[in-house]
Design a protein around this motif. Structure first.
Motif, PDB file in Angstrom:
ATOM      1  N   VAL A 118       0.845  -0.908   0.058  1.00 17.12           N
ATOM      2  CA  VAL A 118       0.144   0.103   0.208  1.00 17.12           C
ATOM      3  C   VAL A 118       0.930   1.199   0.036  1.00 17.12           C
ATOM      4  N   VAL A 119       0.690   2.372  -0.793  1.00 20.84           N
ATOM      5  CA  VAL A 119       1.407   3.329  -0.960  1.00 20.84           C
ATOM      6  C   VAL A 119       0.271   4.563  -0.449  1.00 20.84           C
ATOM      7  N   LEU A 120       0.552   5.277   0.508  1.00 26.83           N
ATOM      8  CA  LEU A 120      -0.293   6.546   0.938  1.00 26.83           C
ATOM      9  C   LEU A 120       0.527   7.939   0.368  1.00 26.83           C
ATOM     10  N   LEU A 121      -0.129   8.510  -0.622  1.00 28.40           N
ATOM     11  CA  LEU A 121       0.538   9.349  -1.681  1.00 28.40           C
ATOM     12  C   LEU A 121       0.073  10.852  -1.527  1.00 28.40           C
ATOM     13  N   ASP A 122       0.661  11.725  -1.182  1.00 25.82           N
ATOM     14  CA  ASP A 122       0.161  13.132  -1.314  1.00 25.82           C
ATOM     15  C   ASP A 122       0.024  13.503  -2.311  1.00 25.82           C
ATOM     16  N   ILE A 123      -1.108  14.044  -2.594  1.00 28.28           N
ATOM     17  CA  ILE A 123      -1.576  14.498  -3.942  1.00 28.28           C
ATOM     18  C   ILE A 123      -0.973  15.738  -4.324  1.00 28.28           C
TER      19      ILE A 123
END
Length: 219
Positions: free
Chosen positions: A49-54
């Motif tokens: 899983v990657v939590l990515l700042d938009i």
């Protein structure tokens, strides 16, 4: 263990997410890096899983998302945003993001969201707005999908609500006392009747149709 990569331009945000997730016995934050290091780190660490700042100053989050999606075994990606009306969210969802969450998400909810993503569920902030949904579904699609809702059986509607809650097929099966295979059949029928291409679009439609309260709970 669920392997998570946190990508954000703010060190404080990265540290906060890492500390919260590291308290979960089944989650390991393999790295927390700024956007410019995201692709290289993803290749080295192979996160689930990657939590990515938009929105990042050094590299566009949407560009990073596209690069991650092109990896041989792409991770599940959820976008992080500070704004509940971020105009880029719709583009990210169309580009393959499994959902989005606000950076001020309740820390107690964050591990549950990561688990749902890892299991194939969707994560949509309870503050999803009509602006975001309208940006994702064009007017013609909204009209087609609205008619599709009327064709759903009671069981399919119940499954749709749980999809919108972010549950995976296995979790839906447990909640409704069904087999996973039966849930898959229901999901397939839902996507066909709503004329949508995936779970995120179906979940957003459920939000748009008012099947969930503003706090994200089913009516």
């Amino acid at each position: 263990m669920i392997r998570v990569l946190v990508v954000d331009d703010e060190a404080l945000i990265r540290m906060g997410f890492q500390r919260i997730l590291d308290t979960a016995d089944d989650i390991e934050v393999v790295a927390a890096v700024p956007g410019g290091q995201a692709l290289h780190t993803a290749r080295e660490t192979a996160p689930d899983v990657v939590l990515l700042d938009i929105r990042m100053p050094d590299v566009d989050g949407l560009t990073v998302l596209a690069e991650l999606r092109r990896l041989p075994d792409p991770p599940v990606v959820a976008m992080l945003t500070t704004f509940d009306m971020d105009e880029y969210v719709a583009t990210a969802l169309r580009s393959g993001a499994a959902g989005f969450l606000l950076k001020d998400t309740d820390p107690e909810e964050l591990p549950f969201m990561v688990r749902s993503l890892a299991e194939g569920g969707t994560v949509l902030s309870a503050k999803v707005t009509g602006t975001v949904v309208a940006g994702y579904l064009d007017a013609g699609a909204q009209d087609r999908c609205a008619g599709g809702l009327d064709r759903l059986t009671d069981r399919e509607r119940a499954v749709l609500v749980l999809i919108a809650e972010g549950l995976s097929n296995a979790d839906i099966a447990t909640r409704l006392y069904l087999s996973t295979g039966t849930v898959k059949d229901h999901v397939s029928a839902i996507l066909t009747k709503l004329e949508v291409g995936g779970r995120v679009q179906a979940a957003l439609l459920a939000q748009r149709a008012g099947l969930l309260r503003e706090d994200g709970e089913p009516l």
